[in-house]
Design a protein around this motif. Structure first.
Motif, PDB file in Angstrom:
ATOM      1  N   ILE A   1       0.851  -1.183   0.000  1.00 16.39           N
ATOM      2  CA  ILE A   1       0.000   0.000   0.000  1.00 16.39           C
ATOM      3  C   ILE A   1       0.890   1.237   0.000  1.00 16.39           C
ATOM      4  N   THR A   2       1.829   1.258   0.927  1.00 14.64           N
ATOM      5  CA  THR A   2       2.782   2.361   0.992  1.00 14.64           C
ATOM      6  C   THR A   2       3.997   1.943   1.807  1.00 14.64           C
ATOM      7  N   TYR A   3       5.075   2.649   1.610  1.00 13.21           N
ATOM      8  CA  TYR A   3       6.228   2.520   2.500  1.00 13.21           C
ATOM      9  C   TYR A   3       6.565   3.938   2.948  1.00 13.21           C
ATOM     10  N   ALA A   4       6.867   4.071   4.236  1.00 10.58           N
ATOM     11  CA  ALA A   4       7.062   5.407   4.808  1.00 10.58           C
ATOM     12  C   ALA A   4       8.069   5.339   5.943  1.00 10.58           C
ATOM     13  N   ASP A   5       8.277   6.484   6.582  1.00  9.18           N
ATOM     14  CA  ASP A   5       9.219   6.602   7.712  1.00  9.18           C
ATOM     15  C   ASP A   5      10.605   6.082   7.351  1.00  9.18           C
ATOM     16  N   LEU A   6      11.132   6.530   6.232  1.00 10.31           N
ATOM     17  CA  LEU A   6      12.480   6.144   5.825  1.00 10.31           C
ATOM     18  C   LEU A   6      13.491   6.846   6.721  1.00 10.31           C
ATOM     19  N   THR A   7      14.288   6.053   7.414  1.00  8.26           N
ATOM     20  CA  THR A   7      15.368   6.594   8.245  1.00  8.26           C
ATOM     21  C   THR A   7      16.637   5.821   7.905  1.00  8.26           C
TER      22      THR A   7
ATOM     23  N   ALA B   1      20.827  -2.736  -3.609  1.00  5.20           N
ATOM     24  CA  ALA B   1      21.303  -3.746  -2.667  1.00  5.20           C
ATOM     25  C   ALA B   1      20.272  -3.954  -1.562  1.00  5.20           C
ATOM     26  N   GLU B   2      20.128  -5.192  -1.135  1.00  2.00           N
ATOM     27  CA  GLU B   2      19.209  -5.498  -0.038  1.00  2.00           C
ATOM     28  C   GLU B   2      19.860  -5.096   1.278  1.00  2.00           C
ATOM     29  N   VAL B   3      19.174  -4.243   2.051  1.00  2.00           N
ATOM     30  CA  VAL B   3      19.727  -3.761   3.317  1.00  2.00           C
ATOM     31  C   VAL B   3      18.917  -4.231   4.512  1.00  2.00           C
ATOM     32  N   GLY B   4      17.816  -4.924   4.284  1.00  2.00           N
ATOM     33  CA  GLY B   4      17.021  -5.461   5.379  1.00  2.00           C
ATOM     34  C   GLY B   4      16.009  -6.465   4.873  1.00  2.00           C
ATOM     35  N   ARG B   5      15.698  -7.470   5.720  1.00  2.00           N
ATOM     36  CA  ARG B   5      14.733  -8.512   5.343  1.00  2.00           C
ATOM     37  C   ARG B   5      14.083  -9.032   6.611  1.00  2.00           C
ATOM     38  N   ASP B   6      12.765  -9.240   6.564  1.00  2.00           N
ATOM     39  CA  ASP B   6      12.010  -9.782   7.695  1.00  2.00           C
ATOM     40  C   ASP B   6      10.907 -10.691   7.185  1.00  2.00           C
TER      41      ASP B   6
ATOM     42  N   PRO C   1      17.484   2.893   3.587  1.00  2.00           N
ATOM     43  CA  PRO C   1      16.716   2.256   2.524  1.00  2.00           C
ATOM     44  C   PRO C   1      16.143   3.275   1.550  1.00  2.00           C
ATOM     45  N   PHE C   2      15.852   2.810   0.373  1.00  2.00           N
ATOM     46  CA  PHE C   2      15.216   3.625  -0.661  1.00  2.00           C
ATOM     47  C   PHE C   2      13.772   3.179  -0.876  1.00  2.00           C
ATOM     48  N   ILE C   3      13.532   1.862  -0.678  1.00  2.00           N
ATOM     49  CA  ILE C   3      12.211   1.295  -0.912  1.00  2.00           C
ATOM     50  C   ILE C   3      11.988   0.105   0.006  1.00  2.00           C
ATOM     51  N   GLY C   4      10.728  -0.117   0.377  1.00  2.00           N
ATOM     52  CA  GLY C   4      10.322  -1.307   1.124  1.00  2.00           C
ATOM     53  C   GLY C   4       9.322  -2.072   0.278  1.00  2.00           C
TER      54      GLY C   4
ATOM     55  N   GLY D   1      15.790   2.084   9.165  1.00  2.00           N
ATOM     56  CA  GLY D   1      14.601   1.288   8.868  1.00  2.00           C
ATOM     57  C   GLY D   1      13.602   1.966   7.958  1.00  2.00           C
ATOM     58  N   VAL D   2      12.552   1.191   7.635  1.00  2.00           N
ATOM     59  CA  VAL D   2      11.446   1.663   6.811  1.00  2.00           C
ATOM     60  C   VAL D   2      10.185   0.922   7.271  1.00  2.00           C
ATOM     61  N   ARG D   3       9.040   1.623   7.252  1.00  2.00           N
ATOM     62  CA  ARG D   3       7.766   1.002   7.600  1.00  2.00           C
ATOM     63  C   ARG D   3       7.035   0.661   6.303  1.00  2.00           C
ATOM     64  N   VAL D   4       6.557  -0.572   6.213  1.00  2.00           N
ATOM     65  CA  VAL D   4       5.840  -1.035   5.029  1.00  2.00           C
ATOM     66  C   VAL D   4       4.408  -1.372   5.427  1.00  2.00           C
ATOM     67  N   ASP D   5       3.440  -0.764   4.736  1.00  2.00           N
ATOM     68  CA  ASP D   5       2.031  -1.103   4.890  1.00  2.00           C
ATOM     69  C   ASP D   5       1.655  -1.932   3.674  1.00  2.00           C
TER      70      ASP D   5
END
Length: 144
Positions: free
Chosen positions: A66-72, A102-107, A132-135, A75-79
């Motif tokens: 839906i969206t990705y936000a709070d890029l710091t 490049a992949e910088v995070g995975r959960d 991050p640039f994108i989630g 981290g990044v928040r993914v809805d």
């Protein structure tokens, strides 16, 4: 009787008599047999493909961001929204990528739908090792 220039068609090779054995007549083609074998092969491959897709494919689990936000920097928040079988549950793999790809995070995130519902909306923060640039949601599969 030996072959002479008068009995040989132009361009045909002249073989000495008795040296290479009896010449074969051109074989009769069997196009019906070839078509039947090709049809059987295609039907067999279609059957194997359908069985493998039914066993390993996940057509009922579809996710969309839906969206990705709070890029710091951390981290990044993914809805995201997941389509599930009615009342089902899934495990979704989320990842964050930097500007160069490049992949910088995975959960992995567990998502479940309410009873009778086919969609679930979730929100998750991915911790990253760089900015991050994108989630995004990589895929979802059945829970368990």
């Amino acid at each position: 009787m030996t072959e002479t220039h008068a009995t040989i068609t132009p361009g045909a090779p002249a073989f000495p008599p008795g040296r290479y054995g009896r010449r074969r007549e051109p074989g009769r083609r069997r196009p019906l047999l070839v078509w039947l074998l090709a049809a059987a092969l295609v039907a067999g491959l279609a059957l194997v493909t359908a069985q493998l897709y039914a066993r390993y494919g996940d057509p009922a689990y579809d996710a969309e961001v839906i969206t990705y936000a709070d890029l710091t920097d951390t981290g990044v928040r993914v809805d995201f929204r997941v389509t599930l079988p009615e009342g089902g549950a899934a495990v979704c793999v989320l990842r964050a990528r930097s500007h160069d790809g490049a992949e910088v995070g995975r959960d992995e995130v567990a998502v479940s739908a309410r009873p009778g519902a086919r969609h679930a909306t979730a929100q998750h923060r991915i911790t990253t090792t760089a900015r991050p640039f994108i989630g995004e949601v990589v895929r979802c599969r059945p829970a368990g």
